[in-house]
Design an enzyme around this catalytic site. Structure first.
Site, short mmCIF file in Angstrom:
data_model
loop_
_atom_site.label_atom_id
_atom_site.label_comp_id
_atom_site.label_asym_id
_atom_site.label_seq_id
_atom_site.Cartn_x
_atom_site.Cartn_y
_atom_site.Cartn_z
CB VAL A 11 39.51 -62.65 -9.56
CG1 VAL A 11 38.44 -61.58 -9.68
CG2 VAL A 11 40.89 -62.02 -9.57
CG ASP A 30 35.45 -72.75 -12.51
OD1 ASP A 30 36.03 -71.69 -12.22
OD2 ASP A 30 35.93 -73.59 -13.31
CD GLU A 151 39.09 -57.49 -7.34
OE1 GLU A 151 37.86 -57.53 -7.36
OE2 GLU A 151 39.73 -56.89 -6.45
CG PHE A 152 42.36 -52.36 -8.64
CD1 PHE A 152 43.28 -51.98 -9.60
CD2 PHE A 152 41.05 -51.92 -8.76
CE1 PHE A 152 42.90 -51.17 -10.67
CE2 PHE A 152 40.66 -51.11 -9.82
CZ PHE A 152 41.60 -50.72 -10.78
CG LEU A 250 59.94 -47.36 -4.64
CD1 LEU A 250 60.29 -46.02 -4.01
CD2 LEU A 250 60.46 -47.39 -6.08
CB ALA A 252 66.08 -53.81 -5.16
CB CYS A 260 48.39 -59.69 -12.52
SG CYS A 260 46.87 -60.52 -12.03
P1 NAD Z 1 41.99 -68.32 -12.46
O1 NAD Z 1 42.65 -69.05 -13.55
O2 NAD Z 1 42.40 -68.57 -11.04
O3 NAD Z 1 40.41 -68.53 -12.53
C1 NAD Z 1 39.67 -68.51 -13.71
C2 NAD Z 1 38.56 -69.55 -13.57
O4 NAD Z 1 37.66 -69.40 -14.67
C3 NAD Z 1 39.05 -70.99 -13.59
O5 NAD Z 1 38.59 -71.66 -12.42
C4 NAD Z 1 38.41 -71.57 -14.85
O6 NAD Z 1 38.07 -72.93 -14.72
C5 NAD Z 1 37.19 -70.69 -14.99
N1 NAD Z 1 36.61 -70.68 -16.34
C6 NAD Z 1 37.25 -70.51 -17.52
N2 NAD Z 1 36.36 -70.55 -18.54
C7 NAD Z 1 35.14 -70.75 -17.98
C8 NAD Z 1 33.84 -70.88 -18.50
N3 NAD Z 1 33.61 -70.86 -19.81
N4 NAD Z 1 32.80 -71.06 -17.64
C9 NAD Z 1 33.02 -71.13 -16.31
N5 NAD Z 1 34.25 -71.01 -15.75
C10 NAD Z 1 35.28 -70.82 -16.58
O7 NAD Z 1 42.17 -66.76 -12.81
P2 NAD Z 1 42.25 -65.53 -11.79
O8 NAD Z 1 43.62 -65.41 -11.24
O9 NAD Z 1 41.10 -65.58 -10.87
O10 NAD Z 1 42.05 -64.33 -12.81
C11 NAD Z 1 40.80 -64.03 -13.39
C12 NAD Z 1 40.89 -62.65 -14.04
O11 NAD Z 1 41.11 -61.66 -13.03
C13 NAD Z 1 42.03 -62.49 -15.03
O12 NAD Z 1 41.63 -61.63 -16.05
C14 NAD Z 1 43.12 -61.83 -14.21
O13 NAD Z 1 44.01 -61.07 -14.99
C15 NAD Z 1 42.30 -60.92 -13.32
N6 NAD Z 1 42.93 -60.56 -12.05
C16 NAD Z 1 43.61 -61.51 -11.33
C17 NAD Z 1 44.18 -61.16 -10.10
C18 NAD Z 1 44.96 -62.17 -9.31
O14 NAD Z 1 45.66 -61.76 -8.39
N7 NAD Z 1 44.85 -63.47 -9.60
C19 NAD Z 1 44.04 -59.85 -9.63
C20 NAD Z 1 43.32 -58.92 -10.36
C21 NAD Z 1 42.76 -59.29 -11.57
#
Ligand code: NAD
Length: 430
Positions: A11, A30, A151-152, A250, A252, A260
């Protein structure tokens, strides 16, 4: 606008690249030093169509940069997005550890007024938590606001989803604060909904739980179709033409996985419990989903007899096409279940194999579907990659020891598969 994104994962990286592409100055932070170093060299930590080009082009133009320093990001920006992980705890509750760590770090470094935006998926009430952490721990008495902007995007189509979203949800304490976000998203020219913070947080969980509901519902109907002789593809089509229902979600199959849906539904169950409301509806959604793989294994065993010592080809490892993400992927569940019964696995995925080798080193990884099928007693299509829709079924058949084909995503034409000589079965259809 000067924007900081903390958490450069699926994201955060896509969000940062898209904001930069819209002309903002973006710094992505990061804590993973290796990730930041490779991004600085132009090497993507994830596979996402169109991402590499967008990142490289915006870095070259000086609008996008990467750092491990939260201080640098916070001090350079007016708007700070939190996009860190929100994994589940063992009891289904969302682990807000990463979010609160980031809130503490922002508190230590905040120097002028900032808008802190929660983009991570978080339970209702988390905006208040972030607010109170920053308030209690800030070193200087500067003002700030906390906004929820869920985020969607979907992995595999994250760039187009971010450029052309159905809607942008902005949960803000007041309209003046929302305006800064409206300005940021204005170039997209898409509908924006302004709500309070709690409602925005709830919209994200309710949306994912509703989509998971649709998937489990159609899988429940597919189970009945298998026994009653109806065809789930026609049933879904017939339902989907109804505008009140819609066609999406929809299909199956083997159920929902990924990073997520499972965690977000579990989290909403937990939230319901904490508000003394019954989560029975969502518990059934999870239960139906949890039975998809055991049901597949039962159906395989019915055809293959004893599983011990047999070989199964797994076609597709990623939790969905066009991503390399294996988090909560059905492939892992299937492979682990079969390996525990003494089955040898030959696997193929166009993108996700390197990652899978680290998680499941005992499987044999192959260069294509036909090599995976070599000498196998059965093959299972787990991910609906485009290339599996056009498999040369005769070639696949000839490679196998016994021609059992389980189509877990209904990508093959049953008539063609049977014509090629397969003992073919799929989901909810003959
Ligand atoms: P991810 O694990 O790919 O990325 C998270 C990042 O955050 C990692 O790179 C990690 O190193 C970093 N991080 C963690 N703690 C940190 C800190 N203290 N300082 C700096 N960086 C730090 O996760 P993601 O898939 O991108 O998901 C992030 C959020 O978005 C979640 O809440 C998820 O539910 C939501 N989300 C994800 C998606 C998806 O499709 N992946 C879609 C919509 C929403």
């Amino acid at each position: 606008m000067d924007v900081c994104v903390i958490g450069t994962g699926y994201v955060g990286l896509v969000t940062g690249a898209v904001f930069a592409d819209l002309g903002n100055d973006v710094i992505c932070i990061d804590k993973d030093r290796k990730k930041i170093e490779s991004l600085r060299r132009g090497v993507m930590p994830i596979y996402e169509p169109g991402l590499e080009e967008m990142v490289q082009h915006n870095c070259a133009d000086g609008r996008l940069r990467f750092s491990t320093s939260v201080r640098e990001g916070v001090q350079a920006s007016q708007v700070i997005f939190i996009a860190v992980g929100t994994p589940p705890k063992a009891n289904g509750e969302t682990d807000l550890g990463q979010v609160s760590t980031v809130a503490h770090e922002i508190a230590k470094t905040i120097d002028t007024y900032k808008i802190i935006v929660n983009k991570s998926t978080v339970p209702v009430g988390t905006g208040d938590l972030v607010r109170s952490i920053v308030e209690k721990n800030r070193r200087r008495t500067v003002d700030f606001d906390v906004v929820s902007n869920p985020e969607f995007l979907r992995e595999g189509s994250a760039i187009p989803d971010s450029l052309y979203p159905d809607r942008i949800v902005i949960g803000a304490p007041d309209r003046a604060v929302a305006l800064a976000l409206i300005e940021l998203y204005a170039p997209l020219e898409v509908p924006m909904l302004i709500t309070d913070v709690a409602s925005a947080e709830m919209i994200k969980y309710a949306s994912n739980a509703f989509l998971a509901n649709k998937i489990s519902f159609i899988n429940f109907v597919a189970n009945i179709c298998e026994k009653a002789g109806a065809n789930i593809d026609d049933v879904s089509k017939g339902m989907g033409y109804d505008k009140r229902i819609g066609r999406e979600f929809l299909q199956a199959g083997l159920g929902f996985g990924g990073s997520c849906f499972p965690k977000d539904v579990h989290s909403l169950v937990h939230v319901a419990h904490s508000h003394k409301e019954s989560p029975a509806l969502l518990e059934q959604v999870l239960k139906i989903n949890a039975d998809r793989v055991p049901r597949l294994i039962r159906r395989l065993r019915d055809r293959m007899g004893a599983l011990k010592g047999k070989t199964v080809a797994i076609l597709g490892l990623a939790f969905k096409p066009d991503t390399d993400d294996l988090r909560d992927a059905k492939s892992l569940e299937i492979i682990r279940a079969l390996q525990s019964k003494g089955v040898k696995i030959r696997a193929y995925d166009p993108i996700a194999m390197e990652h899978c080798k680290r998680l499941l080193p005992k499987a044999t990884y192959c260069k294509n579907a036909y090599e995976a099928a070599k000498g196998a007693h059965a093959a299972v299509i787990v991910t609906e990659w485009r290339e599996f829709k056009n498999l040369n079924l005769e070639r696949l058949h000839d490679a196998m020891k016994t021609p059992i084909l389980c189509d877990g995503r209904n990508v093959c034409d049953p008539r063609k598969a049977r014509h090629a000589g397969f003992d073919y079965f799929s989901i909810g259809r003959r």
